[in-house]
Design an enzyme around this catalytic site. Structure first.
Site, PDB file in Angstrom:
ATOM      1  N   GLU A 100       0.837  -1.206   0.000  1.00  0.00           N
ATOM      2  CA  GLU A 100       0.000   0.000   0.000  1.00  0.00           C
ATOM      3  C   GLU A 100       0.869   1.251   0.000  1.00  0.00           C
ATOM      4  O   GLU A 100       1.951   1.259   0.575  1.00  0.00           O
ATOM      5  CB  GLU A 100      -0.848   0.006   1.279  1.00  0.00           C
ATOM      6  CG  GLU A 100      -2.334  -0.166   1.089  1.00  0.00           C
ATOM      7  CD  GLU A 100      -3.046   1.056   0.520  1.00  0.00           C
ATOM      8  OE1 GLU A 100      -2.537   1.695  -0.415  1.00  0.00           O
ATOM      9  OE2 GLU A 100      -4.133   1.351   1.016  1.00  0.00           O
ATOM     10  N   ASP A 101       0.371   2.304  -0.598  1.00  0.00           N
ATOM     11  CA  ASP A 101       1.112   3.562  -0.600  1.00  0.00           C
ATOM     12  C   ASP A 101       1.142   4.204   0.783  1.00  0.00           C
ATOM     13  O   ASP A 101       2.193   4.594   1.276  1.00  0.00           O
ATOM     14  CB  ASP A 101       0.552   4.543  -1.645  1.00  0.00           C
ATOM     15  CG  ASP A 101      -0.956   4.780  -1.522  1.00  0.00           C
ATOM     16  OD1 ASP A 101      -1.611   4.167  -0.631  1.00  0.00           O
ATOM     17  OD2 ASP A 101      -1.488   5.580  -2.303  1.00  0.00           O
ATOM     18  N   ASP A 104      -3.630   6.032   6.295  1.00  0.00           N
ATOM     19  CA  ASP A 104      -4.042   7.318   6.838  1.00  0.00           C
ATOM     20  C   ASP A 104      -5.034   7.037   7.975  1.00  0.00           C
ATOM     21  O   ASP A 104      -4.615   6.768   9.095  1.00  0.00           O
ATOM     22  CB  ASP A 104      -4.638   8.113   5.668  1.00  0.00           C
ATOM     23  CG  ASP A 104      -5.019   9.531   6.024  1.00  0.00           C
ATOM     24  OD1 ASP A 104      -4.414  10.103   6.926  1.00  0.00           O
ATOM     25  OD2 ASP A 104      -5.941  10.071   5.389  1.00  0.00           O
ATOM     26  N   PHE A 153      -0.831  16.447   3.723  1.00  0.00           N
ATOM     27  CA  PHE A 153      -1.297  15.755   2.529  1.00  0.00           C
ATOM     28  C   PHE A 153      -0.135  15.702   1.545  1.00  0.00           C
ATOM     29  O   PHE A 153       0.362  16.736   1.103  1.00  0.00           O
ATOM     30  CB  PHE A 153      -2.509  16.452   1.896  1.00  0.00           C
ATOM     31  CG  PHE A 153      -3.121  15.618   0.814  1.00  0.00           C
ATOM     32  CD1 PHE A 153      -4.014  14.598   1.131  1.00  0.00           C
ATOM     33  CD2 PHE A 153      -2.780  15.815  -0.510  1.00  0.00           C
ATOM     34  CE1 PHE A 153      -4.556  13.794   0.138  1.00  0.00           C
ATOM     35  CE2 PHE A 153      -3.317  15.013  -1.510  1.00  0.00           C
ATOM     36  CZ  PHE A 153      -4.206  14.010  -1.187  1.00  0.00           C
ATOM     37  N   ARG A 166       1.251  11.787  -9.521  1.00  0.00           N
ATOM     38  CA  ARG A 166       1.649  10.403  -9.227  1.00  0.00           C
ATOM     39  C   ARG A 166       3.045  10.098  -9.752  1.00  0.00           C
ATOM     40  O   ARG A 166       3.731   9.209  -9.265  1.00  0.00           O
ATOM     41  CB  ARG A 166       0.672   9.403  -9.866  1.00  0.00           C
ATOM     42  CG  ARG A 166      -0.717   9.402  -9.262  1.00  0.00           C
ATOM     43  CD  ARG A 166      -1.484   8.163  -9.740  1.00  0.00           C
ATOM     44  NE  ARG A 166      -2.910   8.252  -9.510  1.00  0.00           N
ATOM     45  CZ  ARG A 166      -3.529   7.946  -8.370  1.00  0.00           C
ATOM     46  NH1 ARG A 166      -2.817   7.539  -7.327  1.00  0.00           N
ATOM     47  NH2 ARG A 166      -4.832   8.052  -8.257  1.00  0.00           N
TER      48      ARG A 166
HETATM   49  P1  IMP Z   1      -7.189   5.582   4.572  1.00  0.00           P
HETATM   50  O1  IMP Z   1      -8.298   4.631   4.205  1.00  0.00           O
HETATM   51  O2  IMP Z   1      -7.719   6.828   5.213  1.00  0.00           O
HETATM   52  O3  IMP Z   1      -6.100   4.938   5.389  1.00  0.00           O
HETATM   53  O4  IMP Z   1      -6.586   6.124   3.236  1.00  0.00           O
HETATM   54  C1  IMP Z   1      -5.851   5.370   2.400  1.00  0.00           C
HETATM   55  C2  IMP Z   1      -5.853   5.961   1.013  1.00  0.00           C
HETATM   56  O5  IMP Z   1      -6.134   7.372   0.997  1.00  0.00           O
HETATM   57  C3  IMP Z   1      -4.476   5.815   0.434  1.00  0.00           C
HETATM   58  O6  IMP Z   1      -4.301   4.577  -0.203  1.00  0.00           O
HETATM   59  C4  IMP Z   1      -4.388   6.999  -0.504  1.00  0.00           C
HETATM   60  O7  IMP Z   1      -4.901   6.657  -1.773  1.00  0.00           O
HETATM   61  C5  IMP Z   1      -5.262   8.057   0.121  1.00  0.00           C
HETATM   62  N1  IMP Z   1      -4.461   9.032   0.896  1.00  0.00           N
HETATM   63  C6  IMP Z   1      -4.374   9.165   2.235  1.00  0.00           C
HETATM   64  N2  IMP Z   1      -3.545  10.146   2.608  1.00  0.00           N
HETATM   65  C7  IMP Z   1      -3.060  10.655   1.446  1.00  0.00           C
HETATM   66  C8  IMP Z   1      -2.111  11.704   1.155  1.00  0.00           C
HETATM   67  O8  IMP Z   1      -1.521  12.377   2.018  1.00  0.00           O
HETATM   68  N3  IMP Z   1      -1.880  11.933  -0.166  1.00  0.00           N
HETATM   69  C9  IMP Z   1      -2.473  11.218  -1.165  1.00  0.00           C
HETATM   70  N4  IMP Z   1      -3.350  10.234  -0.936  1.00  0.00           N
HETATM   71  C10 IMP Z   1      -3.639   9.957   0.356  1.00  0.00           C
HETATM   72 MG    MG Z   2      -5.692   8.428  -3.841  1.00  0.00          MG
END
Ligand code: IMP
Ligand code: MG
Length: 178
Positions: A100-101, A104, A153, A166
């Site tokens: 995973e990238d 959050d 962000f 990206r």
């Molecule tokens: P989560 O479900 O809130 O943990 O979010 C996960 C997804 O939100 C990641 O796989 C990203 O695609 C997107 N995301 C969360 N934070 C960022 C950020 O700082 N920049 C870009 N995408 C983000």
């Molecule tokens: Mg995204």
């Protein structure tokens, strides 16, 4: 189209390369039996991390992709996760690592872990390049974290803002998000 600009490099290409090599080593150390490691990358944000991670691993790797939606446009979470593209192959009995990238809130990863665990892999681990611990809404286990970052962000190296940035070879922060 907005005129967002990257104001600052948070993690450089060199830092990314070095850390990803360490993560690849750690993943291989945790799979010592010579078996196959099946990596599952979460599209689209995980595509560059996946590409560099597999090239830093010596052998025994197979891979697949899954696509989930968590954020709509922009930077705020909808809190809702949907499966957009499922895996091509079965994972029953396999040693799986999610790639995973960023974690959050943790909602996306915990949803993914739930649906993959239900398919009975032999092991299921998660490798996330970035983590924002201060934003966590659910308690989710991440076995390999590249970098813990503050609540900025970020864009680049797979991560987008409205589908842009990206392709940056580093992790950066946009001007308006500083
Ligand atoms: P989560 O479900 O809130 O943990 O979010 C996960 C997804 O939100 C990641 O796989 C990203 O695609 C997107 N995301 C969360 N934070 C960022 C950020 O700082 N920049 C870009 N995408 C983000
Ligand atoms: Mg995204």
């Amino acid at each position: 189209m907005s005129s967002s600009r990257v104001a600052k490099v948070l993690i450089s290409t060199e830092q990314l390369n070095q850390r990803i090599r360490e993560m690849a080593d750690a993943i291989e150390r945790d799979h010592p039996d010579g078996g196959e490691i099946h990596l599952i990358s979460v599209l689209k944000g995980g595509f560059l991390f996946m590409a560099d991670l597999v090239r830093a691993m010596s052998t025994r790797v197979t891979l697949d992709f899954i696509a989930l939606s968590s954020y709509g446009k922009g930077t705020s979470s909808s809190g809702e996760v949907r499966l957009l593209k499922d895996l091509d192959s079965r994972i029953e009995g396999r040693d799986v690592v999610i790639v995973e990238d960023i974690v959050d809130t943790g909602l996306t990863l915990s949803y993914l872990q739930d649906i993959l665990r239900a398919r009975a892999p032999r092991s299921l681990r998660a490798a996330c390049l970035l983590s924002k611990p201060s934003r966590r809404q659910v308690d989710v286990t991440v076995d390999y974290v590249g970098f813990e970052i503050e609540d900025f962000f970020v864009v680049g190296y797979g991560l987008d803002f409205d589908e842009r940035f990206r392709n940056l070879p580093f992790i950066g922060v946009l001007e308006e998000h500083l």
